[in-house]
Design a protein around this motif. Structure first.
Motif, PDB file in Angstrom:
ATOM      1  N   LEU A  63       0.939  -1.166  -0.066  1.00 48.19           N
ATOM      2  CA  LEU A  63       0.016  -0.047   0.177  1.00 48.19           C
ATOM      3  C   LEU A  63       0.784   1.279  -0.085  1.00 48.19           C
ATOM      4  N   ASP A  67      -2.147   5.333  -2.213  1.00 43.93           N
ATOM      5  CA  ASP A  67      -3.342   4.337  -1.738  1.00 43.93           C
ATOM      6  C   ASP A  67      -3.982   4.908  -0.380  1.00 43.93           C
ATOM      7  N   TYR A  70      -6.731   7.580  -0.123  1.00 43.63           N
ATOM      8  CA  TYR A  70      -8.076   7.291  -0.205  1.00 43.63           C
ATOM      9  C   TYR A  70      -8.802   6.691   1.206  1.00 43.63           C
ATOM     10  N   TYR A  71      -8.022   5.757   1.972  1.00 42.59           N
ATOM     11  CA  TYR A  71      -8.347   5.388   3.092  1.00 42.59           C
ATOM     12  C   TYR A  71      -8.450   6.637   4.357  1.00 42.59           C
ATOM     13  N   TYR A 183      -8.556   0.616  -5.088  1.00 44.42           N
ATOM     14  CA  TYR A 183      -9.155   1.082  -3.757  1.00 44.42           C
ATOM     15  C   TYR A 183     -10.583   0.626  -3.760  1.00 44.42           C
ATOM     16  N   THR A 187     -12.246  -2.438  -1.271  1.00 41.25           N
ATOM     17  CA  THR A 187     -13.245  -2.121  -0.713  1.00 41.25           C
ATOM     18  C   THR A 187     -14.919  -3.080  -0.531  1.00 41.25           C
TER      19      THR A 187
END
Length: 273
Positions: A63, A67, A70-71, A183, A187
């Protein structure tokens, strides 16, 4: 014939000074322009290098900072919009790194901790799904494609040059449609596999009754036997799901390189704050 030097043609002082100033400005502008291009290219290179830096790893899984954004911002916006008013000491109008969560941590530290937990749970479940050859069900596939197309539509409607530009405004300057799509897919895959595991749990009436008897005080306010058994069955299923979740995800050990983490900020999110 005696050679004579031609007389030097004198330019009026005022014109000479003006010409010199103009030439100097042109040279300065050219130098600044070139320097700006070089510095801009250097800044973009540094940003891209940092964006690709691995910050969370698990076996072959990597990751990057790109990336992670986004989380992180999904976590931030959820808290800011859904529960922000109920978080004592949190002000959504101020940068989280400028607010103290407790004596030693900022709100940014808190959100990052929450984000890394979400990364661990989401990615480990997605990895478990792939290990089980679990394919994204049709309804989840449709939902994934629909959300992605909604971002495309939003970018066009709001006048962005493309979806990349729209995502950069939402998740910071490193965002791209390609990485965001991955991403989004992970999810959806983790969520679909979680639902599959949960729905496969079968709780019998006898199991529910035994669980109700074991936790009798928890169902004292139920208005009927069927209500108590129904709640007990749900609680037992949730408990069994948690055990299954742990058994599926515990083999995946995650390493975090905190020193390499760069949290990109969406442009204008905290402008003049």
């Amino acid at each position: 014939m005696t050679q004579q030097e031609l007389p030097v043609r004198k330019t009026p002082k005022s014109r000479s000074r003006k010409t010199a100033i103009v030439l100097t400005l042109v040279i300065v502008l050219l130098v600044c322009s070139v320097a700006g291009l070089v510095l801009g290219a250097a800044a973009r290179h540094r940003r891209e290098t940092a964006a690709q830096a691995p910050v969370v790893t698990c076996g072959d899984f990597v990751l990057t900072n790109r990336d992670l954004s986004y989380y992180y911002w999904s976590e931030y916006f959820y808290f800011a919009n859904a529960v922000g008013e109920n978080l004592p000491g949190f002000d959504a109008s101020v940068r989280p790194d400028r607010q103290m969560y407790d004596d030693t941590r900022t709100w940014q530290d808190y959100f990052l901790e929450r984000t890394l937990i979400t990364v661990r749970d989401t990615v480990s479940m997605a990895l478990a799904a792939r290990a089980a050859d679990f394919m994204l069900p049709e309804d989840y596939q449709s939902a994934y494609e629909r959300v992605l197309s909604q971002f495309d539509e939003a970018a066009e409607e709001q006048g962005y040059s493309d979806t990349d530009a729209y995502l950069r405004a939402s998740f910071g300057p490193a965002a791209t449609r390609e990485s965001f799509a991955q991403y989004l897919y992970d999810t959806h895959l983790a969520s679909a596999y979680s639902d599959e595991v949960y729905e496969a749990i079968d709780v019998s009436g006898e199991d529910a009754a035994a669980y109700r008897d074991l936790h009798e005080a928890d169902y004292a306010d139920c208005q009927s036997e069927s209500e108590a058994l129904g709640e007990a069955a749900d609680d037992l299923r949730s408990e069994q799901y948690q055990n299954l979740f742990l058994s599926l995800t515990e083999p995946y050990l995650f390493q975090v390189d905190y020193d390499a983490i760069v949290l990109y900020e969406p442009a204008g999110l905290f402008e003049a704050k």
